[in-house]
Design an enzyme around this catalytic site. Structure first.
Site, PDB file in Angstrom:
ATOM      1  N   ARG A   1      -7.590  -0.377   0.753  1.00 31.11           N
ATOM      2  CA  ARG A   1      -8.077  -1.654   0.217  1.00 31.11           C
ATOM      3  C   ARG A   1      -8.495  -1.527  -1.242  1.00 31.11           C
ATOM      4  O   ARG A   1      -8.473  -2.492  -1.983  1.00 31.11           O
ATOM      5  CB  ARG A   1      -9.219  -2.173   1.106  1.00 31.11           C
ATOM      6  CG  ARG A   1     -10.436  -1.293   1.118  1.00 31.11           C
ATOM      7  CD  ARG A   1     -11.400  -1.640   2.251  1.00 31.11           C
ATOM      8  NE  ARG A   1     -10.913  -1.187   3.551  1.00 31.11           N
ATOM      9  CZ  ARG A   1     -11.530  -1.417   4.709  1.00 31.11           C
ATOM     10  NH1 ARG A   1     -12.638  -2.138   4.734  1.00 31.11           N
ATOM     11  NH2 ARG A   1     -11.027  -0.966   5.841  1.00 31.11           N
TER      12      ARG A   1
ATOM     13  N   ASP B   1       1.461   6.309   5.634  1.00 35.11           N
ATOM     14  CA  ASP B   1       0.486   5.394   5.043  1.00 35.11           C
ATOM     15  C   ASP B   1       1.012   4.694   3.783  1.00 35.11           C
ATOM     16  O   ASP B   1       0.296   3.922   3.160  1.00 35.11           O
ATOM     17  CB  ASP B   1      -0.828   6.141   4.764  1.00 35.11           C
ATOM     18  CG  ASP B   1      -2.047   5.252   4.948  1.00 35.11           C
ATOM     19  OD1 ASP B   1      -1.920   4.197   5.590  1.00 35.11           O
ATOM     20  OD2 ASP B   1      -3.126   5.621   4.438  1.00 35.11           O
TER      21      ASP B   1
ATOM     22  N   GLU C   1      -9.419   3.845   1.830  1.00 32.85           N
ATOM     23  CA  GLU C   1      -8.890   3.929   0.470  1.00 32.85           C
ATOM     24  C   GLU C   1      -7.876   2.845   0.142  1.00 32.85           C
ATOM     25  O   GLU C   1      -7.744   2.433  -1.005  1.00 32.85           O
ATOM     26  CB  GLU C   1      -8.253   5.309   0.253  1.00 32.85           C
ATOM     27  CG  GLU C   1      -6.831   5.497   0.792  1.00 32.85           C
ATOM     28  CD  GLU C   1      -6.694   5.344   2.301  1.00 32.85           C
ATOM     29  OE1 GLU C   1      -7.708   5.528   3.003  1.00 32.85           O
ATOM     30  OE2 GLU C   1      -5.595   5.027   2.777  1.00 32.85           O
TER      31      GLU C   1
ATOM     32  N   ASP D   1      -2.621  10.214   3.648  1.00 27.71           N
ATOM     33  CA  ASP D   1      -4.028   9.833   3.784  1.00 27.71           C
ATOM     34  C   ASP D   1      -4.773  10.894   4.591  1.00 27.71           C
ATOM     35  O   ASP D   1      -4.765  10.876   5.816  1.00 27.71           O
ATOM     36  CB  ASP D   1      -4.119   8.453   4.464  1.00 27.71           C
ATOM     37  CG  ASP D   1      -5.564   7.972   4.572  1.00 27.71           C
ATOM     38  OD1 ASP D   1      -6.446   8.605   3.965  1.00 27.71           O
ATOM     39  OD2 ASP D   1      -5.792   6.951   5.257  1.00 27.71           O
TER      40      ASP D   1
ATOM     41  N   LYS E   1     -10.157  12.949   7.827  1.00 33.66           N
ATOM     42  CA  LYS E   1      -9.780  12.478   9.161  1.00 33.66           C
ATOM     43  C   LYS E   1      -9.894  13.636  10.158  1.00 33.66           C
ATOM     44  O   LYS E   1      -9.449  14.743   9.865  1.00 33.66           O
ATOM     45  CB  LYS E   1      -8.344  11.948   9.150  1.00 33.66           C
ATOM     46  CG  LYS E   1      -8.195  10.572   8.525  1.00 33.66           C
ATOM     47  CD  LYS E   1      -6.779  10.058   8.670  1.00 33.66           C
ATOM     48  CE  LYS E   1      -6.609   8.700   7.984  1.00 33.66           C
ATOM     49  NZ  LYS E   1      -7.328   7.614   8.658  1.00 33.66           N
TER      50      LYS E   1
ATOM     51  N   ASP F   1     -12.188   7.160   3.503  1.00 25.33           N
ATOM     52  CA  ASP F   1     -11.000   6.919   4.313  1.00 25.33           C
ATOM     53  C   ASP F   1     -10.583   5.441   4.290  1.00 25.33           C
ATOM     54  O   ASP F   1      -9.524   5.089   4.791  1.00 25.33           O
ATOM     55  CB  ASP F   1     -11.252   7.392   5.755  1.00 25.33           C
ATOM     56  CG  ASP F   1      -9.970   7.592   6.534  1.00 25.33           C
ATOM     57  OD1 ASP F   1      -8.880   7.509   5.918  1.00 25.33           O
ATOM     58  OD2 ASP F   1     -10.048   7.829   7.757  1.00 25.33           O
TER      59      ASP F   1
ATOM     60  N   LYS G   1       0.849  -1.203   0.000  1.00 23.70           N
ATOM     61  CA  LYS G   1       0.000   0.000   0.000  1.00 23.70           C
ATOM     62  C   LYS G   1       0.879   1.246   0.000  1.00 23.70           C
ATOM     63  O   LYS G   1       1.613   1.509   0.947  1.00 23.70           O
ATOM     64  CB  LYS G   1      -0.926   0.003   1.219  1.00 23.70           C
ATOM     65  CG  LYS G   1      -1.702   1.310   1.418  1.00 23.70           C
ATOM     66  CD  LYS G   1      -2.677   1.252   2.598  1.00 23.70           C
ATOM     67  CE  LYS G   1      -3.277   2.625   2.906  1.00 23.70           C
ATOM     68  NZ  LYS G   1      -4.209   2.613   4.050  1.00 23.70           N
TER      69      LYS G   1
HETATM   70  N1  BES Z   1      -4.438   4.447   6.807  1.00 26.74           N
HETATM   71  C1  BES Z   1      -5.628   4.203   7.540  1.00 26.74           C
HETATM   72  C2  BES Z   1      -5.455   3.170   8.633  1.00 26.74           C
HETATM   73  C3  BES Z   1      -4.625   3.568   9.793  1.00 26.74           C
HETATM   74  C4  BES Z   1      -5.037   4.568  10.652  1.00 26.74           C
HETATM   75  C5  BES Z   1      -3.477   2.873  10.074  1.00 26.74           C
HETATM   76  C6  BES Z   1      -4.273   4.893  11.746  1.00 26.74           C
HETATM   77  C7  BES Z   1      -2.723   3.182  11.152  1.00 26.74           C
HETATM   78  C8  BES Z   1      -3.122   4.213  11.994  1.00 26.74           C
HETATM   79  C9  BES Z   1      -6.717   3.692   6.638  1.00 26.74           C
HETATM   80  O1  BES Z   1      -6.697   4.168   5.352  1.00 26.74           O
HETATM   81  C10 BES Z   1      -7.994   4.100   7.270  1.00 26.74           C
HETATM   82  O2  BES Z   1      -8.207   5.264   7.376  1.00 26.74           O
HETATM   83  N2  BES Z   1      -8.803   3.138   7.670  1.00 26.74           N
HETATM   84  C11 BES Z   1     -10.040   3.390   8.302  1.00 26.74           C
HETATM   85  C12 BES Z   1     -11.063   2.442   7.723  1.00 26.74           C
HETATM   86  C13 BES Z   1     -12.475   2.772   8.082  1.00 26.74           C
HETATM   87  C14 BES Z   1     -12.889   4.080   7.438  1.00 26.74           C
HETATM   88  C15 BES Z   1     -13.357   1.652   7.640  1.00 26.74           C
HETATM   89  C16 BES Z   1      -9.872   3.144   9.798  1.00 26.74           C
HETATM   90  O3  BES Z   1      -9.155   2.219  10.180  1.00 26.74           O
HETATM   91  O4  BES Z   1     -10.438   3.913  10.570  1.00 26.74           O
HETATM   92 ZN    ZN Z   2      -4.896   4.776   4.619  1.00 31.94          ZN
HETATM   93 MN    MN Z   3      -7.695   6.027   5.166  1.00 27.21          MN
END
Ligand code: BES
Ligand code: ZN
Ligand code: MN
Length: 461
Positions: free
Chosen positions: A313, A250, A311, A232, A239, A309, A227
């Site tokens: 996947r 990220d 993104e 992000d 966020k 958010d 990834k």
């Molecule tokens: N990059 C983030 C995941 C992340 C956040 C990793 C903080 C490490 C620390 C990812 O893109 C994300 O924002 N995921 C969301 C998914 C949700 C919207 C279903 C998450 O984990 O809140």
């Molecule tokens: Zn992310």
């Molecule tokens: Mn995200």
């Protein structure tokens, strides 16, 4: 890695003794005199991570003791290279295998992210312990430092274009042909989700798919997908507050697979390697993709967007479909994918997901041997239905918010059909609280375990 190790075993060096919590008296008995008295004066009890410098009569340094506590943390040796003044040292009274881990930890303790601020000290050197392969050691250290440097570099200096340059740089070292599908070409080449996620980024930071291959075409195919979200923001589902501040990291999955690829190529493992990195910025702009949109995907499935958010996947799914099309023997993806993985296992223990029990057992063994923690989590089939959508083939998130790391893994697994073994890693790529050898900042997780497994499984050509 800088010159941290001295290979001349007879070089002048100060002794450093590792001393366990119950072994202080024994050390003092064997070293009677002023130093033993000093151990008592300083109240040294062999507690893990404490470095006790020993003075000589002239007020100089005679050597040092390292408290190793119960002796269960090989990284404790990093406390030495983090604390001792410049000079050359040797480890006294090390048992067998300990040497390799101690030397690795020593090297880890010398890491500094010096891109914007010079180091404020000179690094102490270590006489390489017996039976340690310096090449193997420095390859591992270089891989960890490469990951850290890439993760630590802010997006202003590491957007999709610079990530591409970093990948090309490694590929070129091994004459591995590297190609890139850039910007709107992602649409004609059928990577709709990489394009959708990355299209809101500024000029020069266009989304792209970076792709290189290396090795003998007839060898087992190992494919790595990382990834590469260089920043992000969360997109239109922006966020909140503090949640964005770390998001330069990220692209941690991309950094991990690049470092692992470097290890594989340096060791000339007997594999046909392919690396695929979708590199984007999840930005906010008038042309950003939206919650509620339905995206086309390389697999042909329509994907309803529940939250911009989630993104990572999306870009991984398109890359995984391409990876899967050549039926790799082993398909690995690594991604800073969910906050939920941290809720489940904390920052130090990345989960991995696979249906292949034999692979999972082999990797777990390698993880224990290399002190590179990993934990298997389930692709729990009963939750797969949570990804259903009323208007599209699949939703990329589940609505309930439960088991977020598992449902992300289940989403990805829908895009892999042919790979003999598929494994997904949800890594944090970051050390939030400093530990010996692990300063606050980017870190590599799982690549030493993976490399050890790959080396055992495929051997060198
Ligand atoms: N990059 C983030 C995941 C992340 C956040 C990793 C903080 C490490 C620390 C990812 O893109 C994300 O924002 N995921 C969301 C998914 C949700 C919207 C279903 C998450 O984990 O809140
Ligand atoms: Zn992310
Ligand atoms: Mn995200």
């Amino acid at each position: 890695m800088e010159d941290v190790f001295v290979t001349d075993k007879d070089a002048v060096a100060l002794p450093v003794w590792p001393v366990g919590a119950g072994d202080v008296k024994e050390w003092c008995d064997a070293h009677a005199g002023a130093n033993a008295a000093w151990v008592g004066t300083a109240g040294f009890t062999g507690e893990a991570g404490r470095v006790l410098m020993l003075p000589n009569e002239a007020g100089g340094l005679a050597g040092a003791l390292l408290g190793i506590g119960k002796g269960d943390d090989p990284f404790i040796f990093a406390a030495l290279s983090e604390t001792l003044p410049a000079g050359t040292y040797r480890l006294a009274g090390l048992a067998g295998m300990q040497g390799r881990h101690a030397a690795f930890a020593w090297a880890l303790g010398t890491y500094g992210f010096t891109k914007y601020k010079a180091r404020d000290r000179d690094i102490p050197k270590l006489i390489l312990p017996e039976n340690v392969d310096l090449q193997e050691l420095s390859d591992l250290v270089d891989a960890v430092f490469l990951t850290r440097d890439l993760v630590n570099t802010p997006t202003s200096d590491l957007g999709p274009a610079e990530l591409e340059a970093a990948v090309r740089n490694v590929a070129e070292d091994f004459s591995a042909p590297c190609s890139v599908i850039l910007g709107d070409d992602l649409l004609t080449e059928d990577y709709p989700m990489v394009h959708a996620v990355g299209r809101a980024a500024a000029e020069g930071a266009e989304p792209r798919l970076i792709d290189f291959t290396w090795g003998d075409d007839a060898a087992p195919k190992v494919t790595l997908v990382g990834k590469g979200v260089c920043y992000d923001t969360g997109g239109l589902n922006l966020k909140p507050g503090d949640s964005m501040s770390l998001m330069k990291k990220d692209m941690g999955g991309a950094a991990h697979v690049l470092a692992l690829a470097q290890l594989i190529m340096r060791a000339k493992l007997n594999v046909r390697l392919r690396v695929l990195i979708p590199a984007v910025e999840n930005a906010v702009s008038g042309n950003a993709f939206r919650p509620g949109d339905v995206l086309a995907s390389r697999k042909g499935l329509s994907v309803e967007i529940g939250n911009t958010d989630a993104e990572g996947r999306l870009i991984l799914a398109d890359a995984l479909v391409e990876a899967d099309s050549e039926t790799p023997d082993l398909l690995i993806d690594m991604a800073t994918l969910t906050g939920a993985a941290r809720v489940a296992l904390g920052p130090d223990l990345p989960p991995f997901y696979t249906q292949d029990d034999q692979f999972a057992a082999g990797l777990t063994e390698a993880s224990l041997e290399t002190f590179d923690p990993l934990w298997r989590m389930p692709l729990w089939a009963a939750y797969d239905g949570w990804l259903s959508s009323k208007i599209a083939d699949v939703n990329h998130i589940s609505s309930g918010g439960h088991a977020g790391s598992i449902t992300a893994a289940l989403f990805l697994a829908r895009f892999v059909e042919q790979a003999k073994t598929y494994v997904h890693f949800d890594v944090f790529a970051w050390t939030p609280r400093a530990k010996p050898g692990r300063p606050v900042g980017g870190d590599a997780q799982g690549i030493r375990a993976l490399f050890s497994y790959l080396k055992k499984t495929y051997g060198s050509a």
